[in-house]
Design an enzyme around this catalytic site. Structure first.
Site, PDB file in Angstrom:
ATOM      1  N   ASP A   1     -10.942   2.556   9.621  1.00  0.00           N
ATOM      2  CA  ASP A   1      -9.640   2.327   9.020  1.00  0.00           C
ATOM      3  C   ASP A   1      -8.768   1.421   9.876  1.00  0.00           C
ATOM      4  OD1 ASP A   1      -9.275   3.339   6.505  1.00  0.00           O
ATOM      5  OD2 ASP A   1      -8.895   5.375   7.170  1.00  0.00           O
TER       6      ASP A   1
ATOM      7  N   ARG B   1     -14.216  15.359   2.247  1.00  0.00           N
ATOM      8  CA  ARG B   1     -13.945  15.513   0.820  1.00  0.00           C
ATOM      9  C   ARG B   1     -15.000  16.442   0.222  1.00  0.00           C
ATOM     10  NH1 ARG B   1     -12.614   9.179  -0.621  1.00  0.00           N
ATOM     11  NH2 ARG B   1     -11.035   8.918   0.995  1.00  0.00           N
TER      12      ARG B   1
ATOM     13  N   CYS C   1      -4.564   7.801   6.416  1.00  0.00           N
ATOM     14  CA  CYS C   1      -3.276   7.087   6.365  1.00  0.00           C
ATOM     15  C   CYS C   1      -2.089   7.934   6.826  1.00  0.00           C
ATOM     16  CB  CYS C   1      -3.021   6.558   4.957  1.00  0.00           C
ATOM     17  SG  CYS C   1      -4.494   6.189   3.991  1.00  0.00           S
TER      18      CYS C   1
ATOM     19  N   GLN D   1     -14.412   6.503   8.622  1.00  0.00           N
ATOM     20  CA  GLN D   1     -13.962   5.219   8.101  1.00  0.00           C
ATOM     21  C   GLN D   1     -13.478   4.325   9.236  1.00  0.00           C
ATOM     22  OE1 GLN D   1     -11.053   6.643   5.135  1.00  0.00           O
ATOM     23  NE2 GLN D   1     -12.273   5.580   3.610  1.00  0.00           N
TER      24      GLN D   1
ATOM     25  N   HIS E   1      -4.504   0.198   9.723  1.00  0.00           N
ATOM     26  CA  HIS E   1      -3.219   0.299   9.037  1.00  0.00           C
ATOM     27  C   HIS E   1      -2.243  -0.644   9.722  1.00  0.00           C
ATOM     28  CE1 HIS E   1      -5.138   4.175   7.895  1.00  0.00           C
ATOM     29  NE2 HIS E   1      -4.615   3.853   6.728  1.00  0.00           N
TER      30      HIS E   1
ATOM     31  N   LYS F   1      -5.481  -2.987  -4.697  1.00  0.00           N
ATOM     32  CA  LYS F   1      -6.380  -3.245  -3.567  1.00  0.00           C
ATOM     33  C   LYS F   1      -7.330  -4.394  -3.860  1.00  0.00           C
ATOM     34  CE  LYS F   1      -9.578   0.458  -5.012  1.00  0.00           C
ATOM     35  NZ  LYS F   1     -10.380   1.618  -4.589  1.00  0.00           N
TER      36      LYS F   1
ATOM     37  N   HIS G   1      -3.344  -1.024   4.137  1.00  0.00           N
ATOM     38  CA  HIS G   1      -4.509  -0.221   4.504  1.00  0.00           C
ATOM     39  C   HIS G   1      -5.730  -1.142   4.439  1.00  0.00           C
ATOM     40  CE1 HIS G   1      -2.295   3.581   3.141  1.00  0.00           C
ATOM     41  NE2 HIS G   1      -1.633   2.614   2.538  1.00  0.00           N
TER      42      HIS G   1
END
Length: 639
Positions: A382, A362, A333, A380, A384, A464, A510
């Protein structure tokens, strides 16, 4: 006279204080027998709880999720009682409910073996059949410490010492066993009919590796024997579908200690990866997302501004260069916001939709790693979206439709939708959270989507929507999310010029649909037991000859298939045809095309499916159309 309000809107009036059990009995003997606990004005209570005043009451049976959890918690106590009878020197520590069951940790010098488990389980059944009444009592903190020390349970006493001094504690007694517990519990042990002890593991006291190692016994408990049998069958089926075993058997990927928690993708696994990624890229284009790429590493100050450094500090990989501290990104993000911030935006630019196949890292604990399902580096899908408040609902609605379409194409037709609400550790004011949660709930409701709430499970920056997919054997996998964020754009300085020529902060949505590509591919492998549909299979068809006389013809067929973008391979080995067919069937190749002298002479091919179905002799054009039609069923068409 307490007036009792029931969930159906009806009321019952009693002339004196009444127990939850008597309320159930007044409704009907069947309910009184089935109910395991009650909810009085939102609080979980035992059936023996006395209702003194007017109250709203709901009765729980094992058909309710909360009722099943109570059943499992009571079974943990039954386990502890059995252990104490068979192994008196063992000390009990904690025994919570977990998904599909429970566990209890014991301090026992020699530990427990599988033979011990069978004895313990047998004693549990004996105790359950005695229908021991489960009785709640209370003690002060000091009384409880003294009690557990007097019976040699030092771990329980240590737990209690950490509790507030003025707190009244509840204890539950069944037969010769008493345990500290908030409850509630089943009325008596005869309610515990369908359970099984599963395995033994080690666990540190209070989860701290500096403390002594305890023995953890895992068990499962269900409403009846039929449900228990079904669960055990699912476990057997899950073992067969383990993506790690299938991945090795099909030569898709591997892991090694040089890069723990990070997959090495082989050519066949990479082919599946590319199909998933290319499909999602086409889906993003269809739904108006333009693709970006951003750095894997950024100065720690960016993560401090976004709030990720505080949230993920223990899980971030750090590196240093020229007296600056950097972090490998744990989320995509903040770097996406930098693309937004690279130029001045107008309200006319919104909504601005960006998509990225972003690699994140991570530092997960080694013990938590699990094949592709829990890794240290993953990609991911992702997205946005930067928009105004007025555009939130339409954008969320579009994302929901994209999710539904994607899941259908990948073969998931059953899913649950949940709305995860504010966690305790969060950024942003309560006013912003109220607005965010209401906006997502309205978007779901107005779109006719049924959903459940998940209190406390939201992201640290916003609520979410979660998509929980049901696989072929009934397991639930949380994959997609849609998150509403008022905070991060403000923290990272994102602005746009509104219609009054004033600077405003955009709302940030997101979204991830498949989530981690690694994890999603692992889920796909287990969902299909490795027998991926044609459009996803790494090799869609293998072409083999009856003898080496057909080698030239087979190569000609492969050229035609490859020109049509069909993933094919040929097998020219000097092996018996039966051996080749069996090997490629075990490799879960959807189609096997076989050519002998007859087929080569007539420019045809004999085709069979992975499940052994003989499709007969087809022309090359007929076979290519068959493959194209199979691929098209899942949203992709060969060209």
């Amino acid at each position: 006279m307490p007036v009792i309000s029931l969930p159906d809107g009806s009321e019952k009036v009693f002339d004196k204080p009444v127990s939850v059990y008597d309320i159930a009995l007044d409704i009907g003997p069947g309910l009184a027998k089935a109910a395991v606990a009650g909810v009085v004005d939102g609080k979980l209570v035992d059936m023996s709880f006395m209702v003194q005043d007017d109250a709203a009451i709901k009765l729980l049976t094992v058909k309710d999720n909360q009722g099943l959890e109570i059943l499992r918690h009571s079974c943990a106590h039954l386990l502890a009682q059995a252990v104490k009878q068979l192994f008196p020197s063992a000390q009990v520590t904690i025994g919570p409910v977990i998904e599909d069951g429970f566990y209890y940790d014991f301090a026992y010098k020699r530990g427990f073996s599988s033979e011990d488990l069978s004895k313990i389980e047998q004693r549990m059944h004996e105790l359950a059949q005695k229908a021991q009444e489960v009785i709640r009592s209370t003690m002060t903190r000091d009384q409880a410490i003294a009690y557990f020390e007097s019976i040699g349970e030092k771990y329980k006493a240590e737990i209690i010492r950490d509790l507030p001094e003025n707190e009244e504690l509840s204890l539950y007694t069944q037969g010769d066993f008493t345990d500290l517990c908030r409850g509630p519990h089943v009325p008596n042990t005869s309610y515990l009919k369908a359970f099984k002890l599963m395995r033994v593991a080690g666990a540190y006291w209070r989860g701290d590796a500096k403390n002594e190692m305890l023995t953890r016994i895992y068990g499962t408990c269900w409403a009846d024997k039929k449900a228990l049998k079904a669960y055990l069958h699912r476990l057997e089926e899950a073992e067969k579908r383990d993506h790690r075993k299938i991945g090795k058997a099909l030569d898709l990927f591997h892991f090694q200690e040089d890069s723990p928690g990070i997959a090495f993708w082989h050519p066949k696994g990479t082919a599946i990866w590319r199909v998933v990624e290319d499909y999602m890229r086409a889906s993003n284009t269809k739904y108006g997302c333009t693709e970006i790429r951003t750095p894997l590493i950024a100065d720690i100050s960016m993560w401090e501004k976004s709030g990720h450094a505080a949230k993920y500090a223990d899980n971030m990989f750090m590196t240093h260069s020229e007296n600056r501290e950097y972090a490998l990104r744990p989320m995509n993000c903040p770097t996406c916001v930098q693309v937004y911030n690279s130029q001045l935006r107008s309200y006319r630019d919104l909504p601005l939709r960006m998509a990225e196949f972003g690699v994140v890292h991570r530092n997960e604990a080694s013990g938590a790693l699990h094949g592709l399902l829990r890794v240290r580096s993953f990609t991911q899908d992702d997205g946005h979206i930067f928009c105004t408040e007025e555009q939130i609902e339409s954008e969320v609605t579009q994302m929901i439709e994209q999710c539904f379409e994607v899941y259908r194409d990948f073969g998931f037709n059953d899913y649950d939708i949940k709305l995860a609400l504010r966690p305790d550790a969060r950024v942003g004011s309560d006013e912003i959270w109220d607005k965010s949660e209401r906006a997502l709930a309205d978007a779901l409701t107005n779109h006719g989507v049924k959903f459940d709430y998940l209190p406390g499970e939201g992201a640290f920056y916003g609520p979410k929507i979660e998509f929980h997919l049901q696989d072929a054997i009934g397991r639930s996998w949380q994959c997609g999310t849609i998150q509403l964020d008022f905070s991060m754009p403000e923290r990272l300085g994102a602005k746009f010029i509104d219609q009054q020529s004033e600077k405003k902060t955009p709302v940030m949505l997101h979204r991830a649909i498949v989530g981690s590509l690694e994890r999603f591919i692992g889920v796909l492998i287990e969902h299909y037991a490795g027998k991926l549909p044609v459009w996803l299979a790494s090799t869609q068809v293998v072409v083999i000859g009856v003898s080496n006389k057909q080698d030239e013809y087979i190569q000609k067929i492969q050229t035609k298939l490859q020109n049509m973008h069909i993933r094919s391979q040929i097998d020219l080995r000097n092996e018996k045809i039966g051996f080749k067919i069996r090997e490629h069937t075990l490799a879960r190749v959807p189609f096997i095309a076989i050519a002998g002298e007859k087929e080569a002479a007539s420019d045809q091919i004999s085709v069979r499916k992975q499940d052994g179905t003989d499709l007969g002799v087809l022309s090359i054009s007929e076979f290519s159309k068959l493959l194209s039609d199979e691929v098209a069923k899942k949203g992709l068409v060969t060209s």
